[in-house]
Write an enzyme that holds these catalytic residues in place. Sequence first.
Site, mmCIF file in Angstrom:
data_model
loop_
_atom_site.group_PDB
_atom_site.id
_atom_site.type_symbol
_atom_site.label_atom_id
_atom_site.label_comp_id
_atom_site.label_asym_id
_atom_site.label_seq_id
_atom_site.Cartn_x
_atom_site.Cartn_y
_atom_site.Cartn_z
ATOM 1 N N TYR A 170 -16.202 2.940 7.789
ATOM 2 C CA TYR A 170 -14.839 2.804 7.789
ATOM 3 C C TYR A 170 -14.311 3.302 9.241
ATOM 4 O O TYR A 170 -13.505 2.583 9.775
ATOM 5 C CB TYR A 170 -14.323 3.728 6.577
ATOM 6 C CG TYR A 170 -12.685 4.154 6.728
ATOM 7 C CD1 TYR A 170 -11.916 3.027 6.497
ATOM 8 C CD2 TYR A 170 -12.372 5.372 7.133
ATOM 9 C CE1 TYR A 170 -10.497 3.393 6.677
ATOM 10 C CE2 TYR A 170 -11.111 5.436 7.240
ATOM 11 C CZ TYR A 170 -9.905 4.563 6.918
ATOM 12 O OH TYR A 170 -8.824 4.650 6.964
ATOM 13 N N ILE A 174 -4.537 -10.563 6.088
ATOM 14 C CA ILE A 174 -4.567 -10.562 7.533
ATOM 15 C C ILE A 174 -5.868 -11.075 8.353
ATOM 16 O O ILE A 174 -5.985 -11.283 9.312
ATOM 17 C CB ILE A 174 -4.392 -9.244 8.172
ATOM 18 C CG1 ILE A 174 -5.296 -8.291 7.740
ATOM 19 C CG2 ILE A 174 -2.725 -8.796 7.899
ATOM 20 C CD1 ILE A 174 -5.133 -6.953 8.611
ATOM 21 N N ALA A 209 -5.199 -2.615 5.397
ATOM 22 C CA ALA A 209 -6.508 -1.949 5.655
ATOM 23 C C ALA A 209 -7.500 -2.040 4.626
ATOM 24 O O ALA A 209 -6.920 -1.882 3.383
ATOM 25 C CB ALA A 209 -6.045 -0.477 6.217
ATOM 26 N N TRP A 210 -8.632 -1.900 5.020
ATOM 27 C CA TRP A 210 -9.680 -1.633 3.874
ATOM 28 C C TRP A 210 -9.987 -0.044 3.862
ATOM 29 O O TRP A 210 -10.087 0.516 4.882
ATOM 30 C CB TRP A 210 -11.044 -2.353 4.381
ATOM 31 C CG TRP A 210 -12.271 -1.733 3.381
ATOM 32 C CD1 TRP A 210 -12.830 -0.564 3.133
ATOM 33 C CD2 TRP A 210 -12.814 -2.601 2.363
ATOM 34 N NE1 TRP A 210 -13.796 -0.547 2.207
ATOM 35 C CE2 TRP A 210 -13.725 -1.905 1.537
ATOM 36 C CE3 TRP A 210 -12.826 -3.801 2.015
ATOM 37 C CZ2 TRP A 210 -14.608 -2.365 0.658
ATOM 38 C CZ3 TRP A 210 -13.895 -4.440 1.195
ATOM 39 C CH2 TRP A 210 -14.623 -3.562 0.380
ATOM 40 N N GLY A 239 0.789 -1.172 -0.059
ATOM 41 C CA GLY A 239 -0.042 0.102 -0.115
ATOM 42 C C GLY A 239 1.004 1.368 0.039
ATOM 43 O O GLY A 239 2.165 1.178 -0.140
ATOM 44 N N MET A 240 0.181 2.233 -0.013
ATOM 45 C CA MET A 240 0.953 3.712 -0.177
ATOM 46 C C MET A 240 1.608 3.938 1.089
ATOM 47 O O MET A 240 3.062 4.529 0.681
ATOM 48 C CB MET A 240 -0.054 4.795 -0.205
ATOM 49 C CG MET A 240 0.442 6.132 -0.356
ATOM 50 S SD MET A 240 -0.719 7.343 -0.648
ATOM 51 C CE MET A 240 -1.817 7.566 0.731
ATOM 52 N N LEU A 241 1.582 3.702 2.170
ATOM 53 C CA LEU A 241 2.192 3.994 3.370
ATOM 54 C C LEU A 241 3.028 2.587 3.474
ATOM 55 O O LEU A 241 4.375 3.008 3.850
ATOM 56 C CB LEU A 241 1.610 4.094 4.831
ATOM 57 C CG LEU A 241 2.219 4.181 5.852
ATOM 58 C CD1 LEU A 241 3.109 5.213 6.172
ATOM 59 C CD2 LEU A 241 1.300 4.060 7.410
#
Length: 292
Positions: free
Chosen positions: A126, A34, A57-58, A7-9
């Site tokens: 969310y 996960i 994460a979603w 992901g981005m992070l």
Amino acid sequence: MITGSGGMLGRDLLAMLATNGADVVGLRRRELDITDEVAVRAALRDCRPDVVVNCAAWTAVDEAESHEVEAFDVNARGAAHLAAACAHGHRTGQPRLVHMSTDYVFAGDARRPYAEHDVAAPRSVYGRSKLAGERAVLKLLPHTSYVVRTAWLYGVHGPNFVRTMIRLERARPTVDVVDDQRGQPTWTVDVARQIAALVRSRATPGVYHATSSGEATRFEVAREVFRMLGADPARVRATSSSAYVRPAPRPSYSVLGHDAWAAVGVEPIGDWRLALRQALPALTTAELSEVT
Ligand SMILES: NC(=O)c1ccc[n+]([C@@H]2O[C@H](COP(=O)([O-])OP(=O)(O)OC[C@H]3O[C@@H](n4cnc5c(N)ncnc54)[C@H](OP(=O)(O)O)[C@@H]3O)[C@@H](O)[C@H]2O)c1
């Protein structure tokens, strides 16, 4: 061990740690899902990490409204699987868990920055799913976990507000941007550094806010992007959120306070404009190379 390292992070954190010579393993979703409890336990057994950073994460905020079960599966149950596996430990110890979370756990209607201990009141699926993840982590690992909330993230990898503004500056004569959502644009690289500092400091477990200092509306951020790109900021026009109705409500005020850092001797992230100036060349290159 980084989960969600595609992901981005996750990508920026993995790259930073690897560059600094850390013994780090990144697991993308296809390498570790996960939501699979057995696979999570096996990954910890195989990697035997000292620290797990959960970047999985979603993150599709609007889609979560119509996919509540799936969002909770990743953001709440997935987080709980990681925490339970850390609590169980492995042959050489019990890893600490850094769990990423969000400003969306708050109602977003405050008039002063949210403190780490302020009451959460999420307004979206969310936000509720991320809050459930926070609570599971803190309950299962009260002495060895950090919940790190961030917000308005941008980085080289993946779509984000800053990259969108870079693209629109080239594509359109004018751009309408909402002026009634206030927050802290935050660079993934700064968050990665903050996570590393937190782990190194052996800080007290609990909640920390990894967002830039200062605050701005989306409109103000967009104008700053245009200005830094050498474009006329007046091409960005202010509009209101009512012009962009979306499935999930957006917080009008989601500035996070940084008091917890002082107690552990770690400087909070600096001013958002400073980070934007540093990040912009790489983001521009990434955006333009994908467009052309
Ligand atoms: N982006 C923001 O503005 C923002 C703001 C506040 C907080 N945060 C939090 O910061 C953290 C990192 O966000 P980000 O922007 O880096 O998000 P991102 O780019 O969407 O990355 C999330 C990663 O998690 C992966 N993933 C999804 N479901 C998974 C599963 N079941 N098992 C393993 N991996 C899974 C995704 O894989 P796929 O791409 O294959 O689905 C993706 O690579 C998240 O906790 C997020 O909630 C982000």
